[in-house]
Design a protein around this motif. Structure first.
Motif, PDB file in Angstrom:
ATOM      1  N   GLU A   1      26.067 -45.408 -55.446  1.00 56.81           N
ATOM      2  CA  GLU A   1      26.910 -46.573 -55.701  1.00 56.81           C
ATOM      3  C   GLU A   1      26.107 -47.842 -55.415  1.00 56.81           C
ATOM      4  OE1 GLU A   1      31.159 -48.577 -54.451  1.00 56.81           O
ATOM      5  OE2 GLU A   1      30.633 -46.621 -53.660  1.00 56.81           O
ATOM      6  N   TYR A   2      26.103 -48.730 -56.398  1.00 56.38           N
ATOM      7  CA  TYR A   2      25.481 -50.046 -56.280  1.00 56.38           C
ATOM      8  C   TYR A   2      26.270 -50.963 -57.198  1.00 56.38           C
ATOM      9  CZ  TYR A   2      21.969 -53.768 -56.497  1.00 56.38           C
ATOM     10  OH  TYR A   2      21.317 -54.986 -56.434  1.00 56.38           O
ATOM     11  N   GLN A   3      26.945 -51.932 -56.601  1.00 58.23           N
ATOM     12  CA  GLN A   3      27.821 -52.803 -57.377  1.00 58.23           C
ATOM     13  C   GLN A   3      27.063 -54.006 -57.935  1.00 58.23           C
ATOM     14  OE1 GLN A   3      31.099 -52.325 -58.180  1.00 58.23           O
ATOM     15  NE2 GLN A   3      30.876 -50.311 -57.235  1.00 58.23           N
ATOM     16  N   SER A   4      27.220 -54.235 -59.225  1.00 63.00           N
ATOM     17  CA  SER A   4      26.677 -55.405 -59.897  1.00 63.00           C
ATOM     18  C   SER A   4      27.675 -55.832 -60.953  1.00 63.00           C
ATOM     19  CB  SER A   4      25.328 -55.075 -60.544  1.00 63.00           C
ATOM     20  OG  SER A   4      24.828 -56.205 -61.232  1.00 63.00           O
TER      21      SER A   4
ATOM     22  N   ASN B   1      29.751 -50.235 -60.944  1.00 65.50           N
ATOM     23  CA  ASN B   1      28.822 -49.362 -60.246  1.00 65.50           C
ATOM     24  C   ASN B   1      27.732 -48.963 -61.239  1.00 65.50           C
ATOM     25  OD1 ASN B   1      27.423 -47.519 -58.733  1.00 65.50           O
ATOM     26  ND2 ASN B   1      29.036 -45.972 -58.752  1.00 65.50           N
ATOM     27  N   VAL B   2      26.551 -49.577 -61.122  1.00 66.70           N
ATOM     28  CA  VAL B   2      25.489 -49.308 -62.090  1.00 66.70           C
ATOM     29  C   VAL B   2      24.885 -47.910 -61.913  1.00 66.70           C
ATOM     30  CG1 VAL B   2      24.947 -51.755 -62.376  1.00 66.70           C
ATOM     31  CG2 VAL B   2      23.631 -50.383 -60.740  1.00 66.70           C
ATOM     32  N   LEU B   3      25.222 -47.233 -60.831  1.00 66.22           N
ATOM     33  CA  LEU B   3      24.716 -45.882 -60.613  1.00 66.22           C
ATOM     34  C   LEU B   3      25.719 -44.801 -61.014  1.00 66.22           C
ATOM     35  CD1 LEU B   3      22.905 -46.293 -57.172  1.00 66.22           C
ATOM     36  CD2 LEU B   3      22.020 -46.634 -59.488  1.00 66.22           C
ATOM     37  N   SER B   4      26.782 -45.203 -61.675  1.00 63.94           N
ATOM     38  CA  SER B   4      27.847 -44.243 -62.009  1.00 63.94           C
ATOM     39  C   SER B   4      27.379 -43.122 -62.937  1.00 63.94           C
ATOM     40  CB  SER B   4      29.040 -44.968 -62.638  1.00 63.94           C
ATOM     41  OG  SER B   4      28.672 -45.538 -63.876  1.00 63.94           O
ATOM     42  N   THR B   5      26.316 -43.341 -63.678  1.00 67.11           N
ATOM     43  CA  THR B   5      25.831 -42.303 -64.597  1.00 67.11           C
ATOM     44  C   THR B   5      24.592 -41.586 -64.065  1.00 67.11           C
ATOM     45  OG1 THR B   5      24.472 -43.878 -65.823  1.00 67.11           O
ATOM     46  CG2 THR B   5      26.729 -43.522 -66.615  1.00 67.11           C
ATOM     47  N   CYS B   6      24.228 -41.830 -62.825  1.00 70.16           N
ATOM     48  CA  CYS B   6      23.010 -41.240 -62.251  1.00 70.16           C
ATOM     49  C   CYS B   6      23.280 -39.943 -61.489  1.00 70.16           C
ATOM     50  CB  CYS B   6      22.347 -42.231 -61.297  1.00 70.16           C
ATOM     51  SG  CYS B   6      21.658 -43.669 -62.110  1.00 70.16           S
ATOM     52  N   ASN B   7      24.458 -39.386 -61.600  1.00 65.76           N
ATOM     53  CA  ASN B   7      24.788 -38.176 -60.850  1.00 65.76           C
ATOM     54  C   ASN B   7      23.813 -37.053 -61.171  1.00 65.76           C
ATOM     55  OD1 ASN B   7      27.060 -39.452 -59.809  1.00 65.76           O
ATOM     56  ND2 ASN B   7      28.314 -38.783 -61.514  1.00 65.76           N
ATOM     57  N   VAL B   8      23.473 -36.280 -60.146  1.00 65.78           N
ATOM     58  CA  VAL B   8      22.631 -35.108 -60.294  1.00 65.78           C
ATOM     59  C   VAL B   8      23.387 -33.938 -59.677  1.00 65.78           C
ATOM     60  CG1 VAL B   8      20.458 -34.043 -59.603  1.00 65.78           C
ATOM     61  CG2 VAL B   8      20.499 -36.443 -60.226  1.00 65.78           C
ATOM     62  N   PHE B   9      23.387 -32.819 -60.378  1.00 63.80           N
ATOM     63  CA  PHE B   9      24.111 -31.638 -59.903  1.00 63.80           C
ATOM     64  C   PHE B   9      23.110 -30.541 -59.569  1.00 63.80           C
ATOM     65  CE2 PHE B   9      26.894 -34.056 -62.639  1.00 63.80           C
ATOM     66  CZ  PHE B   9      28.007 -34.202 -61.828  1.00 63.80           C
ATOM     67  N   ILE B  10      23.258 -29.969 -58.387  1.00 66.74           N
ATOM     68  CA  ILE B  10      22.343 -28.951 -57.891  1.00 66.74           C
ATOM     69  C   ILE B  10      23.108 -27.641 -57.751  1.00 66.74           C
ATOM     70  CG2 ILE B  10      20.788 -28.308 -56.022  1.00 66.74           C
ATOM     71  CD1 ILE B  10      20.717 -31.384 -55.342  1.00 66.74           C
TER      72      ILE B  10
END
Length: 124
Positions: free
Chosen positions: A70-73, A77-86
């Motif tokens: 999460e990083y608000q700009s 949230n500009v990181l909303s599409t950066c999810n990584v699944f392990i």
């Protein structure tokens, strides 16, 4: 209650984030349930310092751990599409590679956010 897979993955993810300058947060629990935030990092921007947070989510029903940021700009949230699944059967090397992928994308999207981009271009 968390799985051994989650706890083992959390150690690898925290170590990797620390190597890349992220501050590691103390493990906090609500009863036996861990709170998901595990690391934070400050970024200088044209509007002042902004904070990014990394979450590790135990999706135990699917046997998956997710890295989420999460990083608000500009109220987004500009990181909303950066999810990584392990996946549960991932090796330590595969987990490390997933963290690298997350960090590559997170740094890109943070640096491309409006106030961060101004700071990087003009230095204010």
């Amino acid at each position: 209650m968390t799985s051994k897979f989650y706890e083992d993955t959390k150690v690898i993810v925290k170590d990797k984030l620390f190597e890349h300058g992220w501050g590691i947060l103390k493990d906090l629990y609500l009863g036996e349930t861990p709170l998901a935030s595990i690391a934070q990092k400050s970024f200088e921007t044209a509007t002042g310092t902004k904070l990014a947070t990394v979450y590790l989510l135990d999706l135990f029903k699917e046997n998956i751990v997710a890295i989420h940021g999460e990083y608000q700009s500009q109220a987004t949230n500009v990181l909303s599409t950066c999810n990584v699944f392990i996946k549960e059967n991932s090796t330590a090397n595969e987990v490390s590679n997933c963290v690298d992928d997350f960090l590559k994308n997170a740094n890109h999207y943070i640096d491309e956010s409006f106030s961060r981009r101004l700071f990087l271009k003009y230095g204010y």
